[in-house]
Enzyme design. Structure first.
Site, PDB file in Angstrom:
ATOM      1  N   VAL A   1       2.785  -5.136  -8.420  1.00 55.22           N
ATOM      2  CA  VAL A   1       3.361  -5.587  -7.158  1.00 55.22           C
ATOM      3  C   VAL A   1       2.426  -5.340  -5.978  1.00 55.22           C
ATOM      4  O   VAL A   1       2.417  -6.096  -5.020  1.00 55.22           O
ATOM      5  CB  VAL A   1       4.724  -4.893  -6.926  1.00 55.22           C
ATOM      6  CG1 VAL A   1       5.244  -5.161  -5.524  1.00 55.22           C
ATOM      7  CG2 VAL A   1       5.743  -5.362  -7.962  1.00 55.22           C
TER       8      VAL A   1
ATOM      9  N   GLN B   1      -1.413  -3.030  -4.448  1.00 50.24           N
ATOM     10  CA  GLN B   1      -2.595  -2.243  -4.772  1.00 50.24           C
ATOM     11  C   GLN B   1      -2.865  -1.273  -3.632  1.00 50.24           C
ATOM     12  O   GLN B   1      -2.378  -1.441  -2.509  1.00 50.24           O
ATOM     13  CB  GLN B   1      -3.798  -3.126  -5.062  1.00 50.24           C
ATOM     14  CG  GLN B   1      -4.381  -3.871  -3.901  1.00 50.24           C
ATOM     15  CD  GLN B   1      -5.508  -4.804  -4.378  1.00 50.24           C
ATOM     16  OE1 GLN B   1      -5.481  -5.362  -5.473  1.00 50.24           O
ATOM     17  NE2 GLN B   1      -6.531  -4.992  -3.537  1.00 50.24           N
TER      18      GLN B   1
ATOM     19  N   LYS C   1      -1.144   1.114   0.960  1.00 51.78           N
ATOM     20  CA  LYS C   1      -0.562   0.305  -0.113  1.00 51.78           C
ATOM     21  C   LYS C   1      -0.205  -1.071   0.447  1.00 51.78           C
ATOM     22  O   LYS C   1       0.528  -1.183   1.435  1.00 51.78           O
ATOM     23  CB  LYS C   1       0.688   0.994  -0.670  1.00 51.78           C
ATOM     24  CG  LYS C   1       1.247   0.329  -1.915  1.00 51.78           C
ATOM     25  CD  LYS C   1       2.346   1.176  -2.532  1.00 51.78           C
ATOM     26  CE  LYS C   1       2.867   0.566  -3.824  1.00 51.78           C
ATOM     27  NZ  LYS C   1       3.913   1.403  -4.449  1.00 51.78           N
TER      28      LYS C   1
ATOM     29  N   ASP D   1      11.344   4.816 -11.425  1.00 54.88           N
ATOM     30  CA  ASP D   1      10.166   4.107 -11.944  1.00 54.88           C
ATOM     31  C   ASP D   1       9.121   5.137 -12.356  1.00 54.88           C
ATOM     32  O   ASP D   1       7.968   5.095 -11.930  1.00 54.88           O
ATOM     33  CB  ASP D   1       9.607   3.168 -10.872  1.00 54.88           C
ATOM     34  CG  ASP D   1       8.659   2.115 -11.449  1.00 54.88           C
ATOM     35  OD1 ASP D   1       8.684   1.913 -12.682  1.00 54.88           O
ATOM     36  OD2 ASP D   1       7.903   1.511 -10.680  1.00 54.88           O
TER      37      ASP D   1
END
Length: 545
Positions: free
Chosen positions: A132, A134, A149, A284
């Site tokens: 999603v 980097q 990010k 996650d």
């Protein structure tokens, strides 16, 4: 049209990377094995890829949803061969990056200033690249080391198309497999869609990170980096740069002398603390998002990043889950069955003793064994069979939790295969239940409610007056209803009496008239006037009524 194109693209990628070679033909029924051997896909060349590379590259091309599936699989080395697991491990933070120029454009558009104005230094080479977003290294003008990010350009459109495809598949499954209704495929996709959309919003991830940091402030178990809010927007997030050993780098952890048993146990403790103490858990937790601070090898501390997906449970689900787990740990299968029925996870018509016997047959073999000796494949197969037999329904609100449990179990297996999950978790849950329902828990709840009670005390006289007024009104209404009921009963009795009189009068009249006009009845009654007297009596009864 977009869904159809996406479906064709998926089919093409399956053909291109010859994913059919990953299917164990020898384990299939003879007809299916024969069809697979003669399928036209076999006309395409195999190429030079290994089987692990085939799967990884196909998932990368298919997009973020499939990459995340590969990330989850990478933690399950008990289910995958080592060569495949090692390739999938690269999906955790080694997805091909997008150009740094695009990253800078996104940053400048989001912050409304040049990159050089926002940062004293900015690294063009990505530190990590995921499905999603980097991450790029940077330094603020204040001297603090940070990471930036950045969301992948155009990723929202791709995810929406994939989610629509998942919905199509879910509805198709519902039509073709009626038994799948208990699995709630559409609801599960809907929950997954919410999680994915939340992950595309860096401000939400920053808020989740801040909340998790508050929950573990000054904790020896978990460290969460600081968010720099002035430089955080929907597409960009700036946070403290952390240094640690990736949790999947077991060899480096051992070289650093880390107590692996304690590290594995602390991972379990962190999970249960998030779920039950805070009711806010990182959902996650694949190895790419977890690092270890090895500065104190005998007391290692986890470092968590990427809080884009978090979960929480309702108080009811939280309590039922804790009681179910404790019942499992105590091997009280009847209590497990009763709780499932009480919570509505299985139908009310389910017999608790039969359900308990089925659960016992599945779960008894796994108790008091280390993770390395547990065949989770057989356990899951047995549980699915049990679920089908008793029409157990998938709880969409627990899907994130189940996914996180898979990640935690996979990490535990990698770090310390001898970890006894039951022994580690049971004391924590017992202590939590005591705090919830024991004397201390009751006092704490009373203390929490005390301000509300004090605030409501001045209103008690008015509330009492209104309650008494409502009570009097209710009693008056009850009296009126009772009086009306008595009157209705009396009227019904009078009506029955009148109906009886009518019937008697009619019978007398008919008898009299028949006797008066008949040629043979009068002699039988000896007197001709008697029939006419009966008719007259009947008429008199009708008139008086």
């Amino acid at each position: 049209m977009g869904r159809l194109y996406r479906a064709f693209r998926i089919a093409w990628i399956i053909v291109r990377y010859r994913l059919d070679v990953l299917i164990p033909v020898e384990r299939l029924p003879a007809p299916l094995a024969f069809l697979l051997k003669i399928n036209p896909i076999r006309l395409f060349p195999l190429g030079h890829y290994t089987r692990g590379e085939r799967l990884r590259l196909s998932l990368e091309e298919l997009g973020p949803i499939f990459v995340k599936f590969g990330q989850m699989l990478s933690t399950r080395r008990d289910l995958l061969p080592d060569d495949v697991a090692n390739e999938l491990k690269r999906l955790q933070d080694q997805v091909p990056p997008f150009p740094a120029a695009l990253a800078k454009t996104t940053i400048e558009k989001s912050l409304g200033m040049p990159v050089s104005e926002a940062f004293a230094e900015f690294g063009s080479e990505a530190l990590a690249s995921a499905s999603v977003a980097q991450v790029h290294p940077a330094r603020l003008h204040t001297g603090e080391e940070v990471v930036v990010k950045v969301i992948r350009p155009g990723i929202s459109r791709i995810i929406r198309k994939d989610v629509q495809l998942l919905y199509m598949l879910a509805y198709l499954v519902l039509k073709l497999v009626p038994d799948s209704r208990r699995l709630h495929p559409v609801e599960v996709v809907a929950d997954y869609e919410i999680s994915l959309m939340d992950e595309l919003d860096m401000q939400k991830e920053a808020a989740n990170t801040s909340q998790l940091k508050r929950n573990f402030l000054n904790s020896a178990l978990l460290y969460v980096p600081v968010i720099h809010w002035p430089f955080t927007r929907k597409n960009v997030m700036v946070q403290e740069r952390i240094y640690g050993v990736p949790v999947a780098d077991v060899d480096q952890l051992r070289r650093d002398g880390v107590n692996m048993k304690k590290l594995a146990e602390r991972g379990v403790e962190i999970f249960f603390t998030q779920v039950f103490r805070d009711n806010f858990f990182h959902a996650d937790m694949h190895p790419g998002n977890i690092f270890v601070d090895t500065s104190k090898p005998e007391s290692p501390r986890y470092i968590a990043i990427d809080c884009g997906i978090v979960g929480s449970l309702s108080i009811e689900d939280q309590n039922y889950l804790a009681r179910n787990l404790l019942a499992f740990f105590k091997q009280d299968y009847y209590e497990v069955a009763r709780l499932h029925i009480e919570s509505g996870w299985v139908g009310e018509e389910t017999r608790a003793n039969e359900f308990a016997a089925a659960i016992r047959a599945v779960c008894e073999p796994i108790f008091e064994k280390p993770l390395k000796d547990i065949s989770f494949g057989q356990v899951l197969l047995g549980l699915f069979q049990t679920a089908r037999r008793f029409n157990m329904e998938v709880q969409p609100q627990l899907v994130l939790l189940q996914k996180t449990l898979l990640n935690i179990e996979g990490l535990g297996r990698q770090l310390y295969p001898e970890l006894d999950l039951w022994t580690t978790a049971k004391p924590f849950l017992e202590n939590w239940m005591k705090q919830r329902v024991g004397p201390r828990g009751i006092l704490l709840k009373a203390k929490e409610k005390l301000p509300d009670w004090l605030e409501q005390i001045p209103e008690l006289p008015q509330l009492a007056h209104e309650s008494l007024t409502q009570l009097r009104s209710w009693e008056e209404s009850q009296r009126e209803q009772r009086q009306l009921l008595r009157e209705m009963r009396q009227e019904m009795a009078r009506s029955r009496q009148r109906n009886g009189q009518v019937l008697l009068g009619l019978l007398l009249m008919l008898a009299g008239l028949a006797g008066g006009v008949g040629e043979h009845l009068a002699p039988l009654l000896h007197e001709e006037w008697i029939p006419w007297a009966l008719a007259g009596a009947g008429l008199l009864v009708l008139v008086r009524r």
